[in-house]
Design an enzyme around this catalytic site. Sequence first.
Site, short mmCIF file in Angstrom:
data_model
loop_
_atom_site.label_atom_id
_atom_site.label_comp_id
_atom_site.label_asym_id
_atom_site.label_seq_id
_atom_site.Cartn_x
_atom_site.Cartn_y
_atom_site.Cartn_z
N HIS A 321 8.77 3.11 -1.60
CA HIS A 321 7.76 2.88 -2.62
C HIS A 321 8.38 2.06 -3.74
O HIS A 321 9.60 2.04 -3.92
CB HIS A 321 7.25 4.21 -3.18
CG HIS A 321 6.33 4.96 -2.25
ND1 HIS A 321 5.14 4.44 -1.83
CD2 HIS A 321 6.44 6.18 -1.67
CE1 HIS A 321 4.53 5.31 -1.04
NE2 HIS A 321 5.31 6.37 -0.91
N CYS A 364 5.49 -1.70 -2.78
CA CYS A 364 4.54 -2.25 -3.75
C CYS A 364 5.30 -2.79 -4.95
O CYS A 364 6.41 -2.37 -5.26
CB CYS A 364 3.57 -1.16 -4.22
SG CYS A 364 2.32 -0.72 -2.99
#
Length: 483
Positions: A321, A364
């Site tokens: 992430h 992301c």
Amino acid sequence: MDFHKVLYAISENLATEDLVALKFLSLEHIPLRKLEGIQDPKELFRALQEKRLISEDDLSFLKELLFTVNRNDLLTGLLHCSRNEVERELQIPGRAKVLQFRKLLFQLSENITTDELKSFKFLLIKELPKCKLVNGMTTIAIFIEMEKKGILGEDNLDMLKTVCEKVNKSLLSRIEEYELNRSDSAEMFILEERSVGEAAVSKVQERLTALTASDSPSSKEELCMTNSVYKMTSHPRGICLILNNHNFARARAEVPKLKKINDRNGTDADAEFLQKVFTELHFEIKLYRDLTAGRICERVRFYRDIDHRDRDCFVCCILSHGDKGILFGTDGQEASIRELTTLFTGRNCPSLAGKPKLFFIQACQGDVVQKGVSLDTDSCELESSLEADAGVQRECIPDEADFLLGMATVTNYVSYRSRTSGSWYIQSLCQHLEKSCPRGEDILTILTAVNHEVSKKTERLNKGKQMPQPSFTLRKKLVFPID
């Protein structure tokens, strides 16, 4: 004596504090979680054998460990070598497997008295959880907690220096001596590389002169190739480091802002595909799973410090992430992409100077869903079982030649990953590498094709789109020939 009998005999002669020290010195090679469960030296030796760090034919790492913890009796009595022999062996570049940083911490722990340890705990009371600063906590345990907290690292010694200055200035002197030696070693390595490089340049210039003087088609072709393509002939071509984060339970428990962060289901499909493709491209694969932010930085630094002189390239793939300019460890702490890439500049990693350094990041870089412009020829809906891994601008790579940073998405936006078949970006990247490298296509051509393919995909629920973003300072074409 039989190999296993030797290990058994050594284990029987190691005290509890010896085992603690050996585990600490092995941290760069065995995950902390596994080390914490080891309560017997025989278990540690088994773990080291599984990692192929010790074997019947190679006991160098075991000798280095015993040498470092000053168990000379075991070196001479059971391994039949002297301390001087081991010391000479470790002076050979690239031979030592224990980081100098790790040895420094161990040496400091050996010289901190009981009263000084109490002062350490008092001075760190605002930095470490009180439950960790119990009476029986050793200096080594404190160092491990500092590393977990992100206030101690190979390039992060400020907090340790501040505490040592207040507790015992002789400890501070040891740290400063380590920093000085490390700086001198880097300078010597650069000078050595420069000397070797000058000799190589001289030979290249001679060859270029001969090629320029020739009118033959083959000479013109060789001249073109010499000037414009990175050398890619070593076997293996280099290290391909893959850091694959799947389980974020700790982040959900410890970091309030990440309480809704999901585990990264499907990421193993990405890791397996990367491993397959880069093995086919003749890279040596190093794969690690579920790392905290601190451990991500440690792993990257470890491979920064090894000797890359016999290799032509370095590749690092991180699956996790992320947010703008950062990656999340499984503990929810942040690792700066810029700091990770900067570890491989010519000054920080002289043995890779002038060689391509490739970073591929599946994460992301924000939480904005990118909307697409309606183009009827490019619509392509995918399965609804997609997740976001919430591209980076140029500032995330060093202002130095020979870097490539391939991001799954542009800054501020999410990237998508199937819970079963992996991420859009990594799957497309691997497919195009597998298909295009045998045809001799260069990496930028391949990444352009990846951009085109990923940009055509559409996430069903929010009609989300994704646009990967390569940033690079490559000076030549980068091609991975399939021999």
